[in-house]
Structure formats: structure tokens, C-alpha cells
Write a protein that holds these residues in place. Structure first.
Motif, PDB file in Angstrom:
ATOM      1  N   UNK A  96     -36.652  67.306  37.229  1.00  0.00           N
ATOM      2  CA  UNK A  96     -36.259  66.247  35.452  1.00  0.00           C
ATOM      3  C   UNK A  96     -35.418  66.387  34.118  1.00  0.00           C
ATOM      4  N   UNK A  97     -34.681  67.220  34.371  1.00  0.00           N
ATOM      5  CA  UNK A  97     -33.545  67.800  33.206  1.00  0.00           C
ATOM      6  C   UNK A  97     -32.374  67.313  33.315  1.00  0.00           C
ATOM      7  N   UNK A  98     -31.838  66.868  31.827  1.00  0.00           N
ATOM      8  CA  UNK A  98     -30.374  66.071  32.173  1.00  0.00           C
ATOM      9  C   UNK A  98     -29.703  67.449  31.490  1.00  0.00           C
ATOM     10  N   UNK A  99     -28.225  68.166  32.345  1.00  0.00           N
ATOM     11  CA  UNK A  99     -28.068  68.801  32.012  1.00  0.00           C
ATOM     12  C   UNK A  99     -26.909  68.412  32.599  1.00  0.00           C
ATOM     13  N   UNK A 100     -25.753  69.883  31.890  1.00  0.00           N
ATOM     14  CA  UNK A 100     -24.220  70.540  31.878  1.00  0.00           C
ATOM     15  C   UNK A 100     -24.343  71.450  31.679  1.00  0.00           C
ATOM     16  N   UNK A 101     -23.326  72.517  32.335  1.00  0.00           N
ATOM     17  CA  UNK A 101     -23.062  73.456  32.493  1.00  0.00           C
ATOM     18  C   UNK A 101     -21.655  74.187  31.666  1.00  0.00           C
ATOM     19  N   UNK A 102     -21.448  74.838  30.967  1.00  0.00           N
ATOM     20  CA  UNK A 102     -19.687  75.152  30.904  1.00  0.00           C
ATOM     21  C   UNK A 102     -19.658  76.971  31.530  1.00  0.00           C
ATOM     22  N   UNK A 103     -18.389  77.281  30.950  1.00  0.00           N
ATOM     23  CA  UNK A 103     -18.472  79.244  31.201  1.00  0.00           C
ATOM     24  C   UNK A 103     -17.629  79.827  29.834  1.00  0.00           C
ATOM     25  N   UNK A 104     -18.802  80.455  29.501  1.00  0.00           N
ATOM     26  CA  UNK A 104     -17.709  81.294  28.991  1.00  0.00           C
ATOM     27  C   UNK A 104     -16.524  82.285  29.197  1.00  0.00           C
ATOM     28  N   UNK A 105     -15.363  82.532  28.391  1.00  0.00           N
ATOM     29  CA  UNK A 105     -14.094  83.640  28.622  1.00  0.00           C
ATOM     30  C   UNK A 105     -14.881  84.508  29.064  1.00  0.00           C
ATOM     31  N   UNK A 106     -16.047  85.295  29.564  1.00  0.00           N
ATOM     32  CA  UNK A 106     -16.159  86.300  30.865  1.00  0.00           C
ATOM     33  C   UNK A 106     -16.684  85.791  31.510  1.00  0.00           C
ATOM     34  N   UNK A 107     -16.978  84.741  31.498  1.00  0.00           N
ATOM     35  CA  UNK A 107     -18.469  83.739  32.503  1.00  0.00           C
ATOM     36  C   UNK A 107     -20.017  83.697  32.422  1.00  0.00           C
ATOM     37  N   UNK A 108     -19.846  84.569  31.425  1.00  0.00           N
ATOM     38  CA  UNK A 108     -21.705  83.696  31.586  1.00  0.00           C
ATOM     39  C   UNK A 108     -21.175  82.257  31.298  1.00  0.00           C
ATOM     40  N   UNK A 109     -22.540  81.669  32.282  1.00  0.00           N
ATOM     41  CA  UNK A 109     -23.366  80.543  32.672  1.00  0.00           C
ATOM     42  C   UNK A 109     -23.743  80.162  31.072  1.00  0.00           C
ATOM     43  N   UNK A 110     -23.191  78.978  30.321  1.00  0.00           N
ATOM     44  CA  UNK A 110     -24.174  78.494  30.099  1.00  0.00           C
ATOM     45  C   UNK A 110     -24.734  77.131  30.595  1.00  0.00           C
ATOM     46  N   UNK A 111     -25.909  76.504  30.345  1.00  0.00           N
ATOM     47  CA  UNK A 111     -26.332  75.172  30.804  1.00  0.00           C
ATOM     48  C   UNK A 111     -27.356  74.875  29.762  1.00  0.00           C
ATOM     49  N   UNK A 112     -26.746  73.598  29.342  1.00  0.00           N
ATOM     50  CA  UNK A 112     -27.574  72.983  28.490  1.00  0.00           C
ATOM     51  C   UNK A 112     -28.752  71.840  28.672  1.00  0.00           C
ATOM     52  N   UNK A 113     -29.712  71.475  28.395  1.00  0.00           N
ATOM     53  CA  UNK A 113     -30.570  70.711  29.161  1.00  0.00           C
ATOM     54  C   UNK A 113     -31.538  70.695  28.156  1.00  0.00           C
ATOM     55  N   UNK A 114     -31.716  69.186  28.483  1.00  0.00           N
ATOM     56  CA  UNK A 114     -33.041  68.096  27.947  1.00  0.00           C
ATOM     57  C   UNK A 114     -34.057  67.266  28.945  1.00  0.00           C
ATOM     58  N   UNK A 115     -35.121  67.029  28.563  1.00  0.00           N
ATOM     59  CA  UNK A 115     -36.018  66.402  29.617  1.00  0.00           C
ATOM     60  C   UNK A 115     -35.470  65.072  29.887  1.00  0.00           C
ATOM     61  N   UNK A 116     -35.697  64.668  30.749  1.00  0.00           N
ATOM     62  CA  UNK A 116     -35.524  63.738  31.151  1.00  0.00           C
ATOM     63  C   UNK A 116     -37.097  62.604  30.029  1.00  0.00           C
ATOM     64  N   UNK A 117     -37.760  62.779  30.330  1.00  0.00           N
ATOM     65  CA  UNK A 117     -38.577  61.909  29.492  1.00  0.00           C
ATOM     66  C   UNK A 117     -39.227  62.007  28.651  1.00  0.00           C
ATOM     67  N   UNK A 118     -38.105  63.081  27.534  1.00  0.00           N
ATOM     68  CA  UNK A 118     -38.013  62.847  26.186  1.00  0.00           C
ATOM     69  C   UNK A 118     -36.347  61.876  25.273  1.00  0.00           C
ATOM     70  N   UNK A 119     -35.773  61.469  27.008  1.00  0.00           N
ATOM     71  CA  UNK A 119     -34.743  61.123  26.459  1.00  0.00           C
ATOM     72  C   UNK A 119     -34.592  59.564  26.108  1.00  0.00           C
ATOM     73  N   UNK A 120     -33.872  59.204  24.760  1.00  0.00           N
ATOM     74  CA  UNK A 120     -34.495  57.562  24.344  1.00  0.00           C
ATOM     75  C   UNK A 120     -34.383  56.713  26.176  1.00  0.00           C
ATOM     76  N   UNK A 121     -34.431  55.914  25.289  1.00  0.00           N
ATOM     77  CA  UNK A 121     -35.052  54.165  26.150  1.00  0.00           C
ATOM     78  C   UNK A 121     -33.681  53.404  25.959  1.00  0.00           C
TER      79      UNK A 121
END
Length: 121
Positions: A96-121
Motif C-alpha cells: 500500500x505504498x507508492x515508493x522509490x529508492x536511491x543509493x547514496x555514495x556509501x550504498x546507504x539505501x534511501x526509500x521514499x514512500x507515500x501511502x496509496x490512500x493519501x495520494x491525490x485523486x
């Protein structure tokens, strides 16, 4: 009782970490204390500790960051030529999350997410 959480992630090179988070991701520097760095964007604060011998292939540092504007954030990173993780393009996940991920220069994984129920219609 609990008020906030501020993850601590390893960094090999403070200049590279600082450049990535400030220039690529739009964070601001809150403090530079030699072998310790603090950055923030909006209500998110991330701390970094020096780990010069870190092998990025063996780093499992991960942070999940919630947002209220997933599509705008994703597009802003694309516009800034921020590499998106090959296995983490913007998509709706089964949990139930809309998300994407990136890696920083040290391979720390950053995942950004938003609940599908809170997405604009």
C-alpha cells in the motif's frame, strides 16, 4: 514519550556525503563535527558517522522516509539527475505504498514512500 527518530548512517568521505545530500537531494547542513555530520530536509534529519574502511558492497544501511508528495519528489530527483536505484523505480507496492529508492555514495539505501490512500485523486 517518543518524539522523533534520526537515523545514523556510515560515511567514508564527508565531502562526498555532504555534496550528495546537499546538492543532489536538497538537504541543508545542520552541523559538521569533524567525523560526524548532520543534515536535514523538512522534518527529516539524518546523522552520519565516519567509517573510512566501510565496504559499500557490505553496507546494509537503510532508511525509509515518508513524504506527502511522492510524485513531485521523484520528479525533482530526476530533474536533478539523481540516480534512481535500478530495482527501485517509482511504483505502487503490495503493502500500500507508492515508493522509490536511491543509493547514496556509501550504498546507504534511501526509500521514499507515500501511502496509496493519501495520494491525490
Amino acid at each position: 514519550m517518543l518524539a522523533a527518530v534520526h537515523p545514523k548512517l556510515p560515511m567514508r568521505n564527508k565531502a562526498a556525503t555532504k555534496a550528495f545530500y546537499l546538492d543532489q537531494l536538497g538537504f541543508k547542513e545542520l552541523g559538521d563535527f569533524g567525523n560526524y555530520l548532520i543534515v536535514a530536509r523538512d522534518n527529516v534529519e539524518i546523522h552520519f558517522f565516519e567509517f573510512k574502511t566501510l565496504d559499500p558492497k557490505e553496507n546494509y544501511g537503510q532508511v525509509y522516509i515518508r513524504t506527502h508528495s511522492i510524485d513531485q519528489l521523484y520528479q525533482s530527483f530526476l530533474d536533478n539527475n539523481t540516480p534512481i536505484h535500478p530495482n527501485g523505480p517509482l511504483q505502487i507496492k503490495p503493502w500500500g505504498q507508492k515508493e522509490f529508492s536511491i543509493l547514496d555514495p556509501d550504498s546507504n539505501l534511501l526509500t521514499f514512500g507515500q501511502g496509496v490512500n493519501s495520494l491525490p485523486a
